[in-house]
Scaffold this active site. Structure first.
Site, short mmCIF file in Angstrom:
data_model
loop_
_atom_site.label_atom_id
_atom_site.label_comp_id
_atom_site.label_asym_id
_atom_site.label_seq_id
_atom_site.Cartn_x
_atom_site.Cartn_y
_atom_site.Cartn_z
N LEU A 1 -37.70 14.28 17.51
CA LEU A 1 -38.93 13.79 17.30
C LEU A 1 -39.77 14.24 16.14
O LEU A 1 -40.58 14.82 16.05
CB LEU A 1 -40.04 14.41 18.55
CG LEU A 1 -41.02 13.68 19.05
CD1 LEU A 1 -40.55 12.46 19.42
CD2 LEU A 1 -41.95 14.45 20.11
N GLY A 2 -38.92 13.46 15.33
CA GLY A 2 -39.49 13.59 13.71
C GLY A 2 -40.64 12.29 13.34
O GLY A 2 -41.08 12.19 14.44
N ARG A 3 -40.89 11.97 12.26
CA ARG A 3 -41.87 10.95 12.17
C ARG A 3 -41.42 9.63 12.66
O ARG A 3 -42.29 8.94 13.32
CB ARG A 3 -42.03 10.71 10.65
CG ARG A 3 -42.58 11.86 9.78
CD ARG A 3 -43.09 12.08 8.50
NE ARG A 3 -43.85 10.94 8.24
CZ ARG A 3 -44.47 10.71 6.96
NH1 ARG A 3 -44.30 11.40 5.90
NH2 ARG A 3 -45.23 9.47 6.80
N ILE A 4 -40.03 9.24 12.41
CA ILE A 4 -39.60 8.22 13.28
C ILE A 4 -39.63 8.31 14.78
O ILE A 4 -40.11 7.21 15.36
CB ILE A 4 -38.10 7.78 12.87
CG1 ILE A 4 -38.15 7.32 11.19
CG2 ILE A 4 -37.51 6.63 13.60
CD1 ILE A 4 -36.80 7.41 10.76
N HIS B 1 -26.98 -1.95 9.06
CA HIS B 1 -27.68 -0.89 8.50
C HIS B 1 -29.22 -1.37 7.72
O HIS B 1 -29.32 -1.17 6.48
CB HIS B 1 -27.10 -0.08 7.51
CG HIS B 1 -27.71 1.42 7.25
ND1 HIS B 1 -26.90 2.67 7.07
CD2 HIS B 1 -29.03 1.88 7.20
CE1 HIS B 1 -27.59 3.69 6.80
NE2 HIS B 1 -28.97 3.08 7.05
N GLU C 1 -19.26 3.08 7.48
CA GLU C 1 -20.00 1.81 6.95
C GLU C 1 -19.27 1.26 5.81
O GLU C 1 -18.80 2.04 4.78
CB GLU C 1 -21.46 1.78 6.64
CG GLU C 1 -22.13 2.33 8.00
CD GLU C 1 -23.58 2.44 8.02
OE1 GLU C 1 -24.21 2.60 6.70
OE2 GLU C 1 -24.25 3.09 8.92
N ARG D 1 -28.02 7.90 11.92
CA ARG D 1 -26.59 8.23 11.10
C ARG D 1 -25.23 7.80 12.13
O ARG D 1 -25.36 8.42 13.19
CB ARG D 1 -26.36 9.44 10.43
CG ARG D 1 -27.75 9.65 9.25
CD ARG D 1 -27.30 8.67 8.06
NE ARG D 1 -28.26 8.73 6.98
CZ ARG D 1 -29.07 7.83 6.53
NH1 ARG D 1 -29.13 6.60 7.12
NH2 ARG D 1 -29.80 8.15 5.55
N ASP E 1 -27.37 0.16 14.58
CA ASP E 1 -27.64 -0.13 13.12
C ASP E 1 -26.83 0.74 12.15
O ASP E 1 -26.96 0.44 11.11
CB ASP E 1 -29.12 0.08 12.70
CG ASP E 1 -29.78 -0.57 11.41
OD1 ASP E 1 -29.20 -1.64 11.10
OD2 ASP E 1 -30.16 0.19 10.83
N ILE F 1 -30.41 4.32 15.40
CA ILE F 1 -31.09 3.97 13.89
C ILE F 1 -30.85 5.41 13.07
O ILE F 1 -31.58 5.30 12.17
CB ILE F 1 -32.37 3.40 14.08
CG1 ILE F 1 -33.30 4.15 14.96
CG2 ILE F 1 -32.35 2.13 14.66
CD1 ILE F 1 -33.70 5.49 14.45
#
Lengths: 316, 316
Positions: A155-158, A282, A264, A235, A259, A233
């Protein structure tokens, strides 16, 4: 250094033309391919380079910092820090900057992937284009999105921006984070596994720091269950990708919106062939507007540092 | 009628098995194909039928009502009324019921389509599956979704639920509706054209009533502009589809997310071949959960009418 000498910057890996153009007008740029031996590639310039540009997937290792004795600032395109040696940077007094202007886009991408999987948007489009509808078939039913239980891993900024969006869909939100957020009312679970057990949608929003491999493994996916949707979304390497492939193919989970991937741009063939996944390259922050903001943010950091001694968005 | 006689119902067009099973246990059902002459298909039963089931795409015409002299109730699957002759029903005292339990799903679909087009989710998935990413290509940039200007054509129940969702993405919302909503703060435009001119995303959420052809035409699409995204989760015939095809192919609009079409299940070939559209097979309310709720709503209306004389969700 006389006043007529331009500050020299190392450009590690591909950077966007707008950044190269803007900074190239004021600084001397030395472009280095990501795999190169930086000292060898730069030659005598290595001794003069005072700034470096890179991106989170390449980062700046201790070795590269070592090769640049006058390095003062590393400007990263993006917000991932896992491939930049922050402790070496701190020891050396090197400022690291990111481009913290992409959170909305990433949160949007998480919502888009979750809705797409549950409501069968991409698979429906594929079916229409292949002629299935015109041939008289009936579209399979999706699963409702609104009102469901959303679990946010990290639960960080994103994660917070995602939660705000999901609330408008009347979702019941819970989270797991090793650092509990005292300022939110969402229930905190003790583990990702517990969170998965109580979620219809599980969103991986954790930062991809070192030592954090496989936050999502076979057990977490089994707990999410056959109607659950997993969205990543963050890593690819935070997930046991082999277990994810198994869960998707076996139906242990209902579907996945991905994503990011472990290796990758390579995506496991079993995912490429699966109907119940949505696979994006991505692109979580890849919008015209945000990329322009990120360009400007890098340019501003470098300009500001070399004119005022202050970066605009340094990592604390 | 003696107490041992079962009430007879006409089932016009395909109905879902759960509805047939539940009502078949209590009523005598006569299934009629949508194109059939109902009187001929029912034979003597036409004189006895007291209820009918249909769906909005078939509806119940005055002609069919004419053929069913004892008709008391028409239960429609869905909420569209444009193919049911409401004035004849009113004159005859026939109750018409819909299944007003699908609004959340439809609003969700509108958000999903808009995000998908602007963020290139489906086209990105197609590109990953075709191997474009693995081959070393770079994904084209999408357009930001959050913070943009949303225009809602038709601020009914779906439009309002859509607006609530879009607010969480910090969108600036405006609308056009022939009946202004006194209880909302969103700016009201005088025409759809004016709304399109001030919108990045234009959502068609209008009810598909008769006489409402082409709420969206070439002028509206031109006003939306080359970066604008058009979303239709209402009815295909409310749009000049030839003009829409032109606008998509010529780049007069940026893209479109379309769940409905003028001649379903046929989708114009130029749309099927376009990259900047997302095409779904009329699935806006097609979720397991909502279809089950809609089934139950139809069953409840018929049961309630014939046991208490009251329908549960009659059209006012």
């Amino acid at each position: 250094m006389t006043t007529t000498e331009r500050v020299e910057l190392a450009v590690i890996g591909r950077q966007r033309p707008a950044v190269i153009e803007a900074l190239g007008a004021e600084f001397t740029l030395h472009e280095v391919a990501p795999g190169d031996d930086v000292a060898a590639a730069l030659g005598p310039a290595a001794e003069r380079v005072r700034g470096a540009l890179s991106n989170p997937m390449v980062g700046l290792s201790a070795e590269v910092m070592e090769a640049l004795p006058k390095l003062e600032i590393v400007a990263l395109f993006g917000v991932g820090l896992e491939r930049t040696d922050l402790s070496t940077a701190r020891e050396r007094g090197i400022v690291v900057t990111t481009t913290p202007v992409l959170y909305e886009d990433v949160a949007d991408t998480a919502v888009a992937l979750a809705m797409d999987v549950s409501r069968r948007i991409t698979s429906g489009d594929r079916w229409v284009r292949a002629g299935g509808w015109a041939a008289g078939g009936h579209a399979g039913a999706g699963r409702r999105f609104s009102g469901k239980r959303a679990g946010i891993l990290g639960l960080g900024r994103i994660g917070r921006m995602l939660a705000k969006r999901l609330e408008a869909f009347d979702m019941r939100i819970a989270y797991y984070d090793p650092r509990p957020a005292p300022d939110v009312d969402y229930p905190l679970h003790r583990t990702g596994l517990e969170l998965a057990r109580e979620s219809d949608f599980l969103f991986l929003c954790a930062a991809g720091g070192p030592g954090q491999r496989h936050l999502v493994d076979a057990d977490v996916l089994a707990a999410l269950g056959p109607e659950g949707v997993f969205v990543n979304i963050a890593r690819g390497w935070l997930v046991d990708e082999a277990a994810l492939v198994d869960a998707v193919v076996s139906g242990a989970i209902g579907g996945a919106g991905l994503d990011v991937f472990d290796d990758e741009p390579n995506v496991p063939q079993a995912l490429v062939e699966a109907e119940n996944v949505v696979l994006t390259p991505h692109i979580a922050s890849n919008t015209v507007e945000t990329r322009a903001d990120m360009d400007q943010c890098m340019i501003d950091n470098i300009r500001s540092w070399f004119s005022t001694g202050q970066a605009t968005t340094p990592v604390p």
